[in-house]
Design a protein around this motif. Structure first.
Motif, PDB file in Angstrom:
ATOM      1  N   GLN A 179      83.760 -19.433   6.276  1.00 13.27           N
ATOM      2  CA  GLN A 179      84.067 -20.420   5.641  1.00 13.27           C
ATOM      3  C   GLN A 179      84.250 -19.844   3.950  1.00 13.27           C
ATOM      4  OE1 GLN A 179      83.105 -24.569   6.351  1.00 13.27           O
ATOM      5  NE2 GLN A 179      84.960 -24.997   4.699  1.00 13.27           N
ATOM      6  N   TYR A 180      83.427 -19.845   3.738  1.00 11.53           N
ATOM      7  CA  TYR A 180      82.741 -19.315   2.779  1.00 11.53           C
ATOM      8  C   TYR A 180      83.242 -18.109   2.088  1.00 11.53           C
ATOM      9  CZ  TYR A 180      79.905 -18.124  -1.549  1.00 11.53           C
ATOM     10  OH  TYR A 180      79.297 -17.892  -3.088  1.00 11.53           O
ATOM     11  N   GLN A 181      83.392 -17.119   3.008  1.00  6.21           N
ATOM     12  CA  GLN A 181      83.887 -16.122   2.242  1.00  6.21           C
ATOM     13  C   GLN A 181      85.351 -16.092   2.738  1.00  6.21           C
ATOM     14  OE1 GLN A 181      81.078 -14.040   1.403  1.00  6.21           O
ATOM     15  NE2 GLN A 181      82.484 -12.160   2.337  1.00  6.21           N
ATOM     16  N   ASP A 182      85.813 -16.484   3.096  1.00  4.60           N
ATOM     17  CA  ASP A 182      87.103 -16.466   3.007  1.00  4.60           C
ATOM     18  C   ASP A 182      88.056 -17.640   1.600  1.00  4.60           C
ATOM     19  OD1 ASP A 182      87.805 -15.510   4.945  1.00  4.60           O
ATOM     20  OD2 ASP A 182      88.119 -17.743   6.197  1.00  4.60           O
ATOM     21  N   ALA A 183      87.202 -18.479   1.091  1.00  3.68           N
ATOM     22  CA  ALA A 183      86.759 -19.405  -0.273  1.00  3.68           C
ATOM     23  C   ALA A 183      86.620 -17.995  -0.990  1.00  3.68           C
ATOM     24  CB  ALA A 183      86.344 -20.351  -0.463  1.00  3.68           C
ATOM     25  N   PHE A 184      85.591 -17.942  -1.207  1.00  6.48           N
ATOM     26  CA  PHE A 184      85.624 -16.762  -2.191  1.00  6.48           C
ATOM     27  C   PHE A 184      85.817 -15.478  -2.036  1.00  6.48           C
ATOM     28  CE2 PHE A 184      83.234 -12.872  -3.374  1.00  6.48           C
ATOM     29  CZ  PHE A 184      83.037 -12.916  -4.816  1.00  6.48           C
ATOM     30  N   SER A 185      87.069 -15.107  -1.439  1.00  9.60           N
ATOM     31  CA  SER A 185      88.157 -13.921  -1.398  1.00  9.60           C
ATOM     32  C   SER A 185      89.456 -14.599  -1.541  1.00  9.60           C
ATOM     33  CB  SER A 185      88.117 -13.633   0.206  1.00  9.60           C
ATOM     34  OG  SER A 185      87.271 -13.113   0.485  1.00  9.60           O
ATOM     35  N   GLU A 186      89.623 -15.498  -1.517  1.00  7.84           N
ATOM     36  CA  GLU A 186      91.214 -16.243  -1.818  1.00  7.84           C
ATOM     37  C   GLU A 186      90.947 -16.930  -3.826  1.00  7.84           C
ATOM     38  OE1 GLU A 186      92.422 -20.977  -1.330  1.00  7.84           O
ATOM     39  OE2 GLU A 186      92.583 -19.197   0.256  1.00  7.84           O
ATOM     40  N   ARG A 187      89.342 -17.145  -4.093  1.00 11.09           N
ATOM     41  CA  ARG A 187      88.935 -17.231  -5.454  1.00 11.09           C
ATOM     42  C   ARG A 187      89.324 -16.321  -6.361  1.00 11.09           C
ATOM     43  NH1 ARG A 187      89.215 -20.961  -9.158  1.00 11.09           N
ATOM     44  NH2 ARG A 187      87.876 -20.500 -11.120  1.00 11.09           N
ATOM     45  N   ILE A 188      89.355 -15.013  -5.911  1.00  8.72           N
ATOM     46  CA  ILE A 188      88.766 -14.061  -6.825  1.00  8.72           C
ATOM     47  C   ILE A 188      90.349 -13.217  -6.532  1.00  8.72           C
ATOM     48  CG2 ILE A 188      88.802 -11.520  -6.444  1.00  8.72           C
ATOM     49  CD1 ILE A 188      86.083 -13.024  -7.118  1.00  8.72           C
ATOM     50  N   ALA A 189      91.632 -13.547  -5.589  1.00  9.67           N
ATOM     51  CA  ALA A 189      92.666 -12.951  -5.437  1.00  9.67           C
ATOM     52  C   ALA A 189      93.738 -13.543  -6.165  1.00  9.67           C
ATOM     53  CB  ALA A 189      93.434 -13.421  -3.844  1.00  9.67           C
ATOM     54  N   GLN A 190      92.932 -14.924  -6.896  1.00  8.75           N
ATOM     55  CA  GLN A 190      93.864 -15.907  -7.990  1.00  8.75           C
ATOM     56  C   GLN A 190      93.322 -15.432  -9.158  1.00  8.75           C
ATOM     57  OE1 GLN A 190      92.232 -19.995  -7.016  1.00  8.75           O
ATOM     58  NE2 GLN A 190      92.807 -20.568  -5.538  1.00  8.75           N
ATOM     59  N   ASP A 191      92.469 -14.818  -9.450  1.00  5.06           N
ATOM     60  CA  ASP A 191      91.845 -14.792 -11.320  1.00  5.06           C
ATOM     61  C   ASP A 191      92.216 -13.453 -11.058  1.00  5.06           C
ATOM     62  OD1 ASP A 191      90.677 -17.419 -11.026  1.00  5.06           O
ATOM     63  OD2 ASP A 191      88.243 -16.061 -10.470  1.00  5.06           O
TER      64      ASP A 191
END
Length: 132
Positions: free
Chosen positions: A119-131
């Motif tokens: 769950q943390y990895q998914d949220a982190f990946s999503e945040r990197i994609a947004q940035d």
């Protein structure tokens, strides 16, 4: 006669071994523990602790305060951080990274831990994609 010393921090195990003695920074003064010590619990102040390992070598560590429980030839020390003097020459960020990686690996040994990690990895990946 040796006894068990376990030092725990929020980052995980800092020390776990049989020792001959330990001197701890109690809130009312330093106190030493040997095998067969009377059972009790004590608050610890910020200071240093000294471990005499089986075989005679000594290790010193800085702690920011916490608690110590002595019972049945086992001493459990719970502190916010435990920095050993022999690690002082190492990069603190490297030490923290190693401890964090060890905690993550330990966490992932359970189903719940692995699910949290994913769950943390998914949220982190999503945040990197947004940035990006």
């Amino acid at each position: 006669m040796p006894f068990s010393l376990y030092i725990a921090t929020p980052l995980g195990e800092a020390y776990d071994a049989e020792v001959d003695s330990v001197v701890l920074p109690g809130v009312e003064g330093d106190f030493g523990v040997l095998a067969g010590h009377e059972a009790f619990i004590s608050a610890l102040r910020a200071g240093s602790l000294t471990i005499r390992e089986v075989g005679g070598s000594e290790r010193a560590a800085a702690v920011p305060g916490g608690f110590a429980e002595i019972s049945d030839d086992k001493v459990t020390v719970t502190v916010g951080l435990c920095e050993f003097a022999d690690e002082a020459g190492r990069d603190p960020e490297e030490i923290a990274r190693e401890r964090a990686e060890a905690m993550i690996e330990e966490m992932r040994t359970t189903e719940e831990g692995e699910a949290f990690y994913q769950q943390y990895q998914d949220a982190f990946s999503e945040r990197i994609a947004q940035d990006s």
